[in-house]
Design a protein around this motif. Structure first.
Motif, PDB file in Angstrom:
ATOM      1  N   GLY A   1      -5.458 -13.463 -10.989  1.00 26.41           N
ATOM      2  CA  GLY A   1      -4.347 -12.530 -11.006  1.00 26.41           C
ATOM      3  C   GLY A   1      -3.488 -12.977 -12.024  1.00 26.41           C
ATOM      4  O   GLY A   1      -2.894 -13.906 -11.862  1.00 26.41           O
ATOM      5  N   VAL A   2      -2.659 -11.734 -12.443  1.00 25.60           N
ATOM      6  CA  VAL A   2      -1.678 -11.836 -13.309  1.00 25.60           C
ATOM      7  C   VAL A   2      -0.367 -11.935 -12.474  1.00 25.60           C
ATOM      8  O   VAL A   2       0.485 -13.016 -12.259  1.00 25.60           O
ATOM      9  CB  VAL A   2      -1.386 -10.798 -14.325  1.00 25.60           C
TER      10      VAL A   2
ATOM     11  N   ALA B   1     -11.217  -9.589 -12.466  1.00 21.99           N
ATOM     12  CA  ALA B   1     -10.068  -9.834 -13.182  1.00 21.99           C
ATOM     13  C   ALA B   1      -8.906  -9.167 -12.825  1.00 21.99           C
ATOM     14  O   ALA B   1      -8.478  -7.925 -13.560  1.00 21.99           O
ATOM     15  CB  ALA B   1     -10.241  -9.821 -14.721  1.00 21.99           C
ATOM     16  N   HIS B   2      -8.365  -9.566 -11.890  1.00 18.12           N
ATOM     17  CA  HIS B   2      -7.067  -8.957 -11.190  1.00 18.12           C
ATOM     18  C   HIS B   2      -5.915  -8.791 -12.447  1.00 18.12           C
ATOM     19  O   HIS B   2      -5.430 -10.019 -12.882  1.00 18.12           O
ATOM     20  CB  HIS B   2      -6.484  -9.659  -9.896  1.00 18.12           C
ATOM     21  N   ALA B   3      -5.302  -7.765 -12.352  1.00 19.30           N
ATOM     22  CA  ALA B   3      -3.946  -7.662 -13.146  1.00 19.30           C
ATOM     23  C   ALA B   3      -2.842  -7.739 -11.939  1.00 19.30           C
ATOM     24  O   ALA B   3      -1.792  -8.049 -12.045  1.00 19.30           O
ATOM     25  CB  ALA B   3      -3.786  -6.435 -13.742  1.00 19.30           C
TER      26      ALA B   3
ATOM     27  N   ASP C   1     -11.974  -4.576 -11.414  1.00 21.37           N
ATOM     28  CA  ASP C   1     -11.054  -5.078 -10.183  1.00 21.37           C
ATOM     29  C   ASP C   1      -9.721  -5.240 -10.678  1.00 21.37           C
ATOM     30  O   ASP C   1      -9.118  -6.229 -10.209  1.00 21.37           O
ATOM     31  CB  ASP C   1     -11.705  -6.318  -9.516  1.00 21.37           C
ATOM     32  N   THR C   2      -9.190  -4.292 -11.460  1.00 27.30           N
ATOM     33  CA  THR C   2      -7.861  -4.089 -11.979  1.00 27.30           C
ATOM     34  C   THR C   2      -6.963  -4.502 -10.840  1.00 27.30           C
ATOM     35  O   THR C   2      -5.848  -5.364 -11.015  1.00 27.30           O
ATOM     36  CB  THR C   2      -7.307  -3.041 -12.720  1.00 27.30           C
ATOM     37  N   ILE C   3      -6.866  -3.643  -9.931  1.00 28.06           N
ATOM     38  CA  ILE C   3      -5.956  -3.740  -8.661  1.00 28.06           C
ATOM     39  C   ILE C   3      -6.605  -3.958  -7.455  1.00 28.06           C
ATOM     40  O   ILE C   3      -7.619  -3.587  -7.131  1.00 28.06           O
ATOM     41  CB  ILE C   3      -5.201  -2.254  -8.595  1.00 28.06           C
ATOM     42  N   TYR C   4      -6.222  -5.103  -6.644  1.00 28.51           N
ATOM     43  CA  TYR C   4      -6.732  -5.459  -5.268  1.00 28.51           C
ATOM     44  C   TYR C   4      -5.400  -5.161  -4.393  1.00 28.51           C
ATOM     45  O   TYR C   4      -4.384  -5.902  -4.495  1.00 28.51           O
ATOM     46  CB  TYR C   4      -7.125  -6.817  -5.510  1.00 28.51           C
TER      47      TYR C   4
END
Length: 416
Positions: A145-146, A197-199, A219-222
């Motif tokens: 995550g970012v 790859a989470h943002a 999977d940008t947003i979890y």
């Protein structure tokens, strides 16, 4: 512009006009965010300042400023100077925390989502962390995550399968009021889906994002267990299952940017509780657009609105423009699972969506997508309707910026 091109772009232009009508970005911190010779002019008292170029400041990285704040209930604000920051951000404190990206957009009342096939939105503050769980290179997706907001590592782990990580019962709740304004969070590990790859990850916390951008491919947003997240005037870009999780996400007056098609836009899991819950993802008064004209020509009729990661999946698109990239049938089953992961508690619905990507006949024939009536949409119309405390109490919206929230949801463009 040729007449042919004008006709081809007319649905997009109409969709943008509808999505951008009658609203402006949050101006709660406009004076603090504005570019001035005195960066902290107009900011809340004791605001921390992060800059990579100002040698007189105490913080050169955002995470160092976050780490300097005590884990108490005192509200803190951090103003971030323009620039590209390469770092991972982790917020574990329980007290309120606000991250402000320096920007003139709020002061000028300029919405962030004013985008099209050949234009994009870029904030002055960009945070990159390019990482993906490619071939299980990490023990959990959370490590990619970012930005991650949660009380501890266990709370933020995604786990595997339809039930995910078994978070210990004694895990505390994290930040009660996290906010970010005019910041882009980018995980550009590869220009295609190459593993989760989470943002952004939000678990056991309340988090609001205003005029922000979230960019990844898979999977940008979890939004994890007991996570509540509210997006306003945001852009979320992805290809595969780029809105997923167990908690509650309400996206309003925003744009979902299709970088390609894979899986579905939404892939919620849902959680059994002793009370009737509202866990799910809700997209309202927004637009779903191909990321650019090149991909727009490739993905026509191919992108699924979502697929159920487990039979408790709930996602609803309401009053939202769909461009031609959307699959005519709308939602899809989860291939290779019993009954496609669809059961009596699965909700994959639309309400008063419009645009060339909406095909009412195809959706009805799919036996997968539900077209809600005005009565059926009532329990999900606004943030007040869906956000709840960990024990199921409502309302739970004190953490949402009051300058943009609680706008009346239309009963539908058709008046249903």
């Amino acid at each position: 512009m040729t007449p042919f091109l004008l006709v081809a772009l007319l649905p997009l232009l109409l969709g943008q006009a509808a999505a951008l009508a009658n609203y402006s970005p949050s101006q709660s911190f406009a004076q603090c965010q504005k570019r001035t010779s005195e960066p902290l002019e107009g900011c809340p008292p004791d605001t921390l300042y992060v800059s990579q170029t100002n040698e007189s400041v105490a913080f050169r990285t955002i995470q160092s400023a976050i780490a300097s704040i005590p884990n108490d209930t005192t509200p803190y604000t951090i103003l971030i100077a323009p620039g590209i920051y390469t770092e991972q951000l982790n917020v574990t404190r329980q007290g309120p925390l606000t991250l402000l990206g320096t920007s003139d957009r709020p002061w000028r009342s300029e919405p962030y989502i004013d985008i099209g096939y050949n234009s994009s939105a870029v904030n002055d503050v960009q945070i990159y962390w390019n990482s993906a769980n490619h071939n299980a290179s990490f023990t959990d997706n959370a490590f990619t995550g970012v930005l991650t907001v949660g009380p501890n590592l266990n709370a933020t782990l995604t786990g595997s399968g339809p039930t995910g990580f078994a978070v210990p019962d004694d895990t505390p709740f994290g930040c009660t009021d996290f906010r970010a304004y005019n910041i882009d969070f980018r995980n550009e590990f590869a220009p295609y889906s190459d593993g989760p790859a989470h943002a952004l990850g939000v678990s056991r916390a309340n988090a609001g994002f205003y005029s922000c951008g979230f960019y990844s491919w898979q999977d940008t947003i979890y939004i994890g267990k007991l996570g509540n997240a509210y997006f306003y005037d945001t852009v979320v870009a992805g290809e595969t299952d780029f809105l997923y999780g167990f908690g509650t996400l309400f996206i309003e007056k925003s744009a979902l940017s299709l970088r390609s098609c894979g899986g579905g836009i939404t892939a919620w899991k849902g959680t059994n509780t002793t009370f009737t819950n509202k866990y799910g993802v809700y997209i309202a008064d927004s637009q779903v657009l191909a990321a650019n004209s090149s991909i727009a020509a490739v993905i026509v009729d191919k992108c699924s609105l979502g697929r159920p990661w487990n039979a408790l999946h709930r996602s609803v698109f309401m009053n939202t423009y769909l461009d031609p990239g959307i699959l005519p049938a709308g939602y899809t089953e989860w291939a290779g699972t019993f009954n496609g992961n669809i059961g009596v508690n699965t909700t994959m619905a639309v309400y008063d969506v419009y645009g060339p990507g909406y095909d009412a006949a195809a959706e009805a024939a799919s036996n997968v997508t539900t077209v809600f009536s005005g009565e059926e949409i009532r329990p999900y119309l606004t943030p007040v309707d869906v956000f709840m405390t960990p024990d199921g109490a409502q309302p739970n919206v004190a953490w949402i910026d009051k300058s943009v929230s609680f706008s009346p949801r239309r009963r539908g463009r058709s008046g249903r």
